[in-house]
Design a protein around this motif. Sequence first.
Motif, PDB file in Angstrom:
ATOM      1  N   UNK A  82       0.808  -1.231   0.000  1.00 40.21           N
ATOM      2  CA  UNK A  82       0.000   0.000   0.000  1.00 40.21           C
ATOM      3  C   UNK A  82       0.835   1.272   0.000  1.00 40.21           C
ATOM      4  N   UNK A  83       1.929   1.276   0.760  1.00 39.90           N
ATOM      5  CA  UNK A  83       2.787   2.458   0.796  1.00 39.90           C
ATOM      6  C   UNK A  83       3.391   2.716  -0.580  1.00 39.90           C
ATOM      7  N   UNK A  84       3.910   1.667  -1.215  1.00 38.45           N
ATOM      8  CA  UNK A  84       4.505   1.824  -2.542  1.00 38.45           C
ATOM      9  C   UNK A  84       3.489   2.249  -3.588  1.00 38.45           C
ATOM     10  N   UNK A  85       2.281   1.678  -3.540  1.00 37.92           N
ATOM     11  CA  UNK A  85       1.251   2.045  -4.511  1.00 37.92           C
ATOM     12  C   UNK A  85       0.810   3.495  -4.344  1.00 37.92           C
ATOM     13  N   UNK A  86       0.652   3.937  -3.100  1.00 38.09           N
ATOM     14  CA  UNK A  86       0.242   5.319  -2.855  1.00 38.09           C
ATOM     15  C   UNK A  86       1.319   6.301  -3.308  1.00 38.09           C
ATOM     16  N   UNK A  87       2.573   5.984  -3.004  1.00 37.37           N
ATOM     17  CA  UNK A  87       3.662   6.872  -3.430  1.00 37.37           C
ATOM     18  C   UNK A  87       3.776   6.907  -4.947  1.00 37.37           C
ATOM     19  N   UNK A  88       3.694   5.737  -5.592  1.00 37.08           N
ATOM     20  CA  UNK A  88       3.755   5.707  -7.051  1.00 37.08           C
ATOM     21  C   UNK A  88       2.581   6.417  -7.694  1.00 37.08           C
ATOM     22  N   UNK A 128       2.762   9.710 -10.241  1.00 36.24           N
ATOM     23  CA  UNK A 128       2.259   9.565 -11.609  1.00 36.24           C
ATOM     24  C   UNK A 128       1.029  10.419 -11.875  1.00 36.24           C
ATOM     25  N   UNK A 129       0.205  10.641 -10.866  1.00 41.66           N
ATOM     26  CA  UNK A 129      -1.082  11.290 -11.090  1.00 41.66           C
ATOM     27  C   UNK A 129      -1.148  12.719 -10.559  1.00 41.66           C
ATOM     28  N   UNK A 130      -0.574  12.965  -9.388  1.00 43.90           N
ATOM     29  CA  UNK A 130      -0.720  14.277  -8.761  1.00 43.90           C
ATOM     30  C   UNK A 130       0.546  15.136  -8.881  1.00 43.90           C
ATOM     31  N   UNK A 131       1.701  14.523  -8.703  1.00 40.53           N
ATOM     32  CA  UNK A 131       2.932  15.310  -8.686  1.00 40.53           C
ATOM     33  C   UNK A 131       3.870  14.956  -9.812  1.00 40.53           C
ATOM     34  N   UNK A 132       3.316  14.700 -11.002  1.00 44.52           N
ATOM     35  CA  UNK A 132       4.130  14.229 -12.125  1.00 44.52           C
ATOM     36  C   UNK A 132       5.251  15.202 -12.464  1.00 44.52           C
ATOM     37  N   UNK A 133       4.976  16.500 -12.330  1.00 45.83           N
ATOM     38  CA  UNK A 133       5.969  17.505 -12.726  1.00 45.83           C
ATOM     39  C   UNK A 133       6.483  18.299 -11.521  1.00 45.83           C
ATOM     40  N   UNK A 134       6.196  17.846 -10.317  1.00 42.25           N
ATOM     41  CA  UNK A 134       6.649  18.548  -9.123  1.00 42.25           C
ATOM     42  C   UNK A 134       8.119  18.237  -8.833  1.00 42.25           C
ATOM     43  N   UNK A 135       8.775  19.185  -8.161  1.00 41.88           N
ATOM     44  CA  UNK A 135      10.157  18.963  -7.758  1.00 41.88           C
ATOM     45  C   UNK A 135      10.233  17.871  -6.683  1.00 41.88           C
ATOM     46  N   UNK A 136       9.196  17.808  -5.840  1.00 40.40           N
ATOM     47  CA  UNK A 136       9.184  16.779  -4.801  1.00 40.40           C
ATOM     48  C   UNK A 136       9.216  15.385  -5.413  1.00 40.40           C
ATOM     49  N   UNK A 137       8.496  15.201  -6.503  1.00 38.57           N
ATOM     50  CA  UNK A 137       8.477  13.891  -7.156  1.00 38.57           C
ATOM     51  C   UNK A 137       9.853  13.520  -7.687  1.00 38.57           C
ATOM     52  N   UNK A 138      10.588  14.510  -8.201  1.00 36.68           N
ATOM     53  CA  UNK A 138      11.947  14.234  -8.681  1.00 36.68           C
ATOM     54  C   UNK A 138      12.845  13.783  -7.539  1.00 36.68           C
TER      55      UNK A 138
END
Length: 280
Positions: free
Chosen positions: A83-89, A93-103
């Motif tokens: 669940x942790x991995x799915x939520x982070x992924x 992919x869906x909310x922070x695709x272009x955010x610096x945090x995602x990088x």
Amino acid sequence: MNSLYAGRRRRNLIMMGLLLGATLFGLGWLVLILGELLWQGLAGLSLAVFTEMTPPPGSDGGLLNPIIGSLMLTVLAVIIGTPIGMLAGTYMAEYGRYDKLSSVVRFINDILLSAPSIVVGLFIYEVMVAPMGHFSGYAGAVALAVIVIPVVVRTTEDMLMLVPNQLREAAAALGMPRAFVIAKVCYRAAKAGMVTGVLLAVARISGETAPLLFTALNNQFFSIDLGQPIASLPTVIFQFALSPYKEWQQLAWTGALIITFTVLALSIVARALSASSKQS
């Protein structure tokens, strides 16, 4: 013109030969390892291996308690880590695709993917085993869950990124909330790939020994109490392989055979699911 063509053809044949030789060299070692494992492991494979407990030195026995312990630790690790991995992924992919945090998260996740498992074991030892004052199955499951998480994160993000945006736009045009679109549309489209990621994570932790030596340790007797040290197949293989007793060494070969073919079976299933997702 003919000389130019002949030179290119010659270089192509040389490169093809080198590549084929390198492939055969690598496969040759794999065949030798699997052949030795089959030769040594099949000799001790019997019903007693799955029905009897680990024996004392110099006696015959089986691997029932470490097999049950490994199944318990693996299942609990998947329950914690998936669940942790799915939520982070999903976030990346869906909310922070272009955010610096995602990088930043992707970079840290790549580090965790390649981090030595013994480092994970030492970390869990410091944060769980040392404060508790004793080894436990819970600590072993958490250590394995830390290994599961980055695998699930990577596969979940990659599979969701492959879902066409047209599906999201069509669902949004019908007035569906974003969370509903992700759960009912994106997850269904990426289901096979996400399940493949979970299977790969299970295959990744099935043979891990180092983190369990610092967390779950081992138990010579049958126990399903995760609050205490518990037996696992990798740690028993490690212990028995280093022993001077032939009976223990034979059980170590048989246990290694069981783990190897379990991992191979999971890999085959994962590849089949991946192929079916690509075709669909």
